[in-house]
Design a protein around this motif. Structure first.
Motif, PDB file in Angstrom:
ATOM      1  N   GLY A  34       0.811  -1.208   0.000  1.00 40.54           N
ATOM      2  CA  GLY A  34       0.000   0.000   0.000  1.00 40.54           C
ATOM      3  C   GLY A  34       0.843   1.256   0.000  1.00 40.54           C
ATOM      4  N   ARG A  35       0.590   2.149   0.964  1.00 40.47           N
ATOM      5  CA  ARG A  35       1.304   3.420   1.046  1.00 40.47           C
ATOM      6  C   ARG A  35       2.588   3.326   1.873  1.00 40.47           C
ATOM      7  N   LEU A  36       2.885   2.128   2.384  1.00 40.10           N
ATOM      8  CA  LEU A  36       4.078   1.972   3.208  1.00 40.10           C
ATOM      9  C   LEU A  36       5.336   1.950   2.346  1.00 40.10           C
ATOM     10  N   GLU A  37       6.470   2.173   2.987  1.00 41.13           N
ATOM     11  CA  GLU A  37       7.750   2.032   2.303  1.00 41.13           C
ATOM     12  C   GLU A  37       8.207   0.573   2.268  1.00 41.13           C
ATOM     13  N   TRP A  38       7.550  -0.278   3.024  1.00 45.91           N
ATOM     14  CA  TRP A  38       7.896  -1.697   3.074  1.00 45.91           C
ATOM     15  C   TRP A  38       7.230  -2.465   1.929  1.00 45.91           C
ATOM     16  N   ASP A  39       7.817  -3.628   1.596  1.00 45.75           N
ATOM     17  CA  ASP A  39       7.133  -4.565   0.702  1.00 45.75           C
ATOM     18  C   ASP A  39       6.213  -5.455   1.537  1.00 45.75           C
ATOM     19  N   CYS A  40       5.432  -6.288   0.872  1.00 49.11           N
ATOM     20  CA  CYS A  40       4.434  -7.096   1.580  1.00 49.11           C
ATOM     21  C   CYS A  40       5.088  -8.145   2.483  1.00 49.11           C
ATOM     22  N   HIS A  41       6.219  -8.698   2.070  1.00 48.55           N
ATOM     23  CA  HIS A  41       6.903  -9.679   2.910  1.00 48.55           C
ATOM     24  C   HIS A  41       7.397  -9.030   4.198  1.00 48.55           C
ATOM     25  N   THR A  42       8.042  -7.896   4.086  1.00 51.89           N
ATOM     26  CA  THR A  42       8.535  -7.186   5.268  1.00 51.89           C
ATOM     27  C   THR A  42       7.388  -6.814   6.199  1.00 51.89           C
ATOM     28  N   THR A  43       6.267  -6.407   5.628  1.00 48.80           N
ATOM     29  CA  THR A  43       5.111  -6.025   6.429  1.00 48.80           C
ATOM     30  C   THR A  43       4.535  -7.218   7.171  1.00 48.80           C
ATOM     31  N   ALA A  44       4.462  -8.375   6.503  1.00 49.91           N
ATOM     32  CA  ALA A  44       3.955  -9.578   7.160  1.00 49.91           C
ATOM     33  C   ALA A  44       4.855 -10.004   8.311  1.00 49.91           C
ATOM     34  N   HIS A  46       6.706  -7.990  10.036  1.00 52.05           N
ATOM     35  CA  HIS A  46       6.489  -6.971  11.058  1.00 52.05           C
ATOM     36  C   HIS A  46       5.252  -7.296  11.895  1.00 52.05           C
ATOM     37  N   VAL A  47       4.187  -7.741  11.268  1.00 50.87           N
ATOM     38  CA  VAL A  47       2.974  -8.102  12.000  1.00 50.87           C
ATOM     39  C   VAL A  47       3.275  -9.220  12.995  1.00 50.87           C
ATOM     40  N   ALA A  48       3.929 -10.277  12.519  1.00 56.25           N
ATOM     41  CA  ALA A  48       4.256 -11.397  13.403  1.00 56.25           C
ATOM     42  C   ALA A  48       5.179 -10.957  14.531  1.00 56.25           C
ATOM     43  N   ASP A  49       6.150 -10.109  14.202  1.00 57.39           N
ATOM     44  CA  ASP A  49       7.099  -9.624  15.209  1.00 57.39           C
ATOM     45  C   ASP A  49       6.387  -8.810  16.277  1.00 57.39           C
ATOM     46  N   LEU A  71      12.034 -11.507  16.280  1.00 60.20           N
ATOM     47  CA  LEU A  71      11.618 -12.640  15.462  1.00 60.20           C
ATOM     48  C   LEU A  71      12.498 -12.747  14.217  1.00 60.20           C
ATOM     49  N   THR A  72      12.998 -13.938  13.938  1.00 65.99           N
ATOM     50  CA  THR A  72      13.789 -14.191  12.735  1.00 65.99           C
ATOM     51  C   THR A  72      13.253 -15.438  12.050  1.00 65.99           C
ATOM     52  N   LEU A  73      12.925 -15.335  10.788  1.00 74.26           N
ATOM     53  CA  LEU A  73      12.429 -16.478  10.037  1.00 74.26           C
ATOM     54  C   LEU A  73      13.586 -17.363   9.583  1.00 74.26           C
ATOM     55  N   ASP A  74      13.303 -18.661   9.496  1.00 74.76           N
ATOM     56  CA  ASP A  74      14.281 -19.559   8.893  1.00 74.76           C
ATOM     57  C   ASP A  74      14.476 -19.192   7.433  1.00 74.76           C
ATOM     58  N   GLU A  75      15.676 -19.398   6.934  1.00 78.09           N
ATOM     59  CA  GLU A  75      15.947 -19.113   5.516  1.00 78.09           C
ATOM     60  C   GLU A  75      15.060 -20.000   4.647  1.00 78.09           C
ATOM     61  N   GLY A  76      14.492 -19.399   3.636  1.00 75.05           N
ATOM     62  CA  GLY A  76      13.651 -20.140   2.710  1.00 75.05           C
ATOM     63  C   GLY A  76      12.195 -20.252   3.127  1.00 75.05           C
ATOM     64  N   THR A  77      11.793 -19.549   4.204  1.00 75.63           N
ATOM     65  CA  THR A  77      10.389 -19.579   4.626  1.00 75.63           C
ATOM     66  C   THR A  77       9.506 -18.999   3.528  1.00 75.63           C
ATOM     67  N   ASP A  78       8.537 -19.769   3.064  1.00 77.84           N
ATOM     68  CA  ASP A  78       7.676 -19.271   1.996  1.00 77.84           C
ATOM     69  C   ASP A  78       6.485 -18.513   2.574  1.00 77.84           C
ATOM     70  N   MET A 123      -3.839  -3.245  20.526  1.00 81.01           N
ATOM     71  CA  MET A 123      -2.685  -2.944  19.673  1.00 81.01           C
ATOM     72  C   MET A 123      -2.406  -4.084  18.706  1.00 81.01           C
ATOM     73  N   GLY A 124      -2.539  -5.327  19.180  1.00 79.77           N
ATOM     74  CA  GLY A 124      -2.349  -6.459  18.277  1.00 79.77           C
ATOM     75  C   GLY A 124      -3.376  -6.471  17.163  1.00 79.77           C
ATOM     76  N   VAL A 125      -4.637  -6.232  17.519  1.00 73.48           N
ATOM     77  CA  VAL A 125      -5.688  -6.187  16.493  1.00 73.48           C
ATOM     78  C   VAL A 125      -5.432  -5.046  15.517  1.00 73.48           C
ATOM     79  N   ALA A 126      -5.016  -3.885  16.024  1.00 71.88           N
ATOM     80  CA  ALA A 126      -4.739  -2.744  15.144  1.00 71.88           C
ATOM     81  C   ALA A 126      -3.629  -3.075  14.154  1.00 71.88           C
ATOM     82  N   GLU A 127      -2.545  -3.667  14.641  1.00 76.41           N
ATOM     83  CA  GLU A 127      -1.445  -4.034  13.746  1.00 76.41           C
ATOM     84  C   GLU A 127      -1.940  -4.965  12.639  1.00 76.41           C
TER      85      GLU A 127
END
Length: 355
Positions: A34-44, A46-49, A71-78, A123-127
């Motif tokens: 959307g209007r964020l500077e992040w891409d969708c992967h980074t945003t997702a 961020h939500v989990a984090d 939070l750090t995802l394992d390499e190759g997380t789809d 706050m969790g629901v808002a994120e």
């Protein structure tokens, strides 16, 4: 209008993953959110984090900063696995909210450096709601959450924002994500957790609009009251708070505060302001106690604490209290708190405390 809870976190997360699962085959790193500077992967991520960070702070009772991990995802997380991470971290936050006692608060910076279980749930629901919107907008997927979720977030975290014709467009507008007829665009924003003020044997707990709504309708507002509470003045004050919120003139720091006894978490009364201070820095205070809590010094302790807090602000110069001439106990309370009588007639005696 109701307080946000753990079930709301699960509902928000389920809505998020259901919508985004339709686009798991897309390259989320290549799509702006959307209007964020992040891409969708980074945003997702961020939500989990955020979800797991809120859960950790609340469960760990963090007081001065976030629990120091990330939070750090394992390499190759789809993408499908990333949605599973969001589901899992959402479940952790929901569990932390459900098991936290009502009076527990933990660190969050905005704006008073703490939040309770209702605040962390909101706050969790808002994120989740807002960033699902961002990702769905980028991916070209329609998304609109249930209106009651958006309404709960607004009432909990945006008590300074006048409700609009519909909750979801209002929440988008309040966070700089959309337009609302008759209102100027929002370019900067912060949400507001409720204020608490320690007062010796009591904690002054700021009342949220949803809790005020419950109290006005005859409920307990989410508090465990002593026998005889809440007193009628508390319900009246809750109604005035709700009217101010609906009119868009509520300032959450000049609030109604429920007086919660520290030793057992039970509410004994309420105290608060009759609105925000005027241009001359004058603001009126009112209070009441359940009859079973009177004569124990609670009102004096609370009034001293609230007065210190108010007079430390730049926008407050004078506190005013107006009391029935026949109410000797209440007149004694303000006198013990340092107020001086400034006028009297057959209906009211006025007292002031100056900076």
């Amino acid at each position: 209008m109701r307080a946000t809870n753990g079930d709301d976190v699960i509902e928000a997360v389920t809505g998020c993953t259901t919508v985004l699962r339709a686009a798991v085959d897309r390259d989320w790193r290549a799509v702006p959110a959307g209007r964020l500077e992040w891409d969708c992967h980074t945003t997702a991520v961020h939500v989990a984090d955020d979800l797991v960070a809120y859960a950790a702070n609340l469960a760990g009772r963090a007081q001065d900063a976030y629990v120091p991990f990330e939070l750090t995802l394992d390499e190759g997380t789809d993408n499908a696995s990333l949605l599973h991470v969001i589901e899992t971290t959402g479940a952790l936050l929901a569990a932390a909210v459900r098991t936290a006692p009502p009076g527990v608060r933990a660190f969050h910076p905005y704006p008073f450096r703490s939040a309770d279980r209702v605040g962390f749930a909101a706050m969790g629901v808002a994120e989740v709601l807002l960033h699902t919107h961002d990702m769905a907008e980028g991916l070209g997927i329609p998304y609109e959450p249930p209106a009651d979720l958006a309404e709960s977030v607004l009432a909990c975290l945006f008590p300074h924002v006048q409700p609009g014709p519909a909750p979801w467009p209002t929440l988008l507008w309040a966070t700089g994500r959309g337009e609302l007829p008759g209102r100027a665009p929002v370019t900067e924003w912060r949400w507001h957790n409720n204020l608490v003020i320690p007062a010796g044997r009591l904690t002054l707990t700021g009342l949220r609009p949803a809790a005020a709504h419950q109290l006005r309708l005859g409920g307990d507002g989410g508090f465990d009251w002593v026998e005889g509470g809440p007193y009628e003045g508390t319900r009246d004050a809750a109604g005035l708070l709700l009217k101010a919120y609906e009119a868009g003139v509520h300032r959450p720091e000049f609030n109604v505060f429920v007086l919660v006894r520290t030793e057992d978490g039970r509410a004994v009364g309420a105290m608060g302001f009759h609105g925000a201070p005027g241009a001359d820095g004058r603001v009126e205070i009112g209070y009441d106690l359940a009859e079973t809590a009177r004569g124990q010094g609670y009102a004096t302790e609370a009034l001293r604490a609230l007065s210190r807090w108010a007079l430390a602000r730049d926008d407050v110069r004078t506190l005013l209290a107006k009391i029935d001439p026949d109410n000797a106990a209440s007149r004694a309370v303000v006198s013990r708190a340092g107020f001086q009588q400034v006028s009297a007639d057959d209906k009211l005696v006025a007292y002031e405390l100056n900076r």
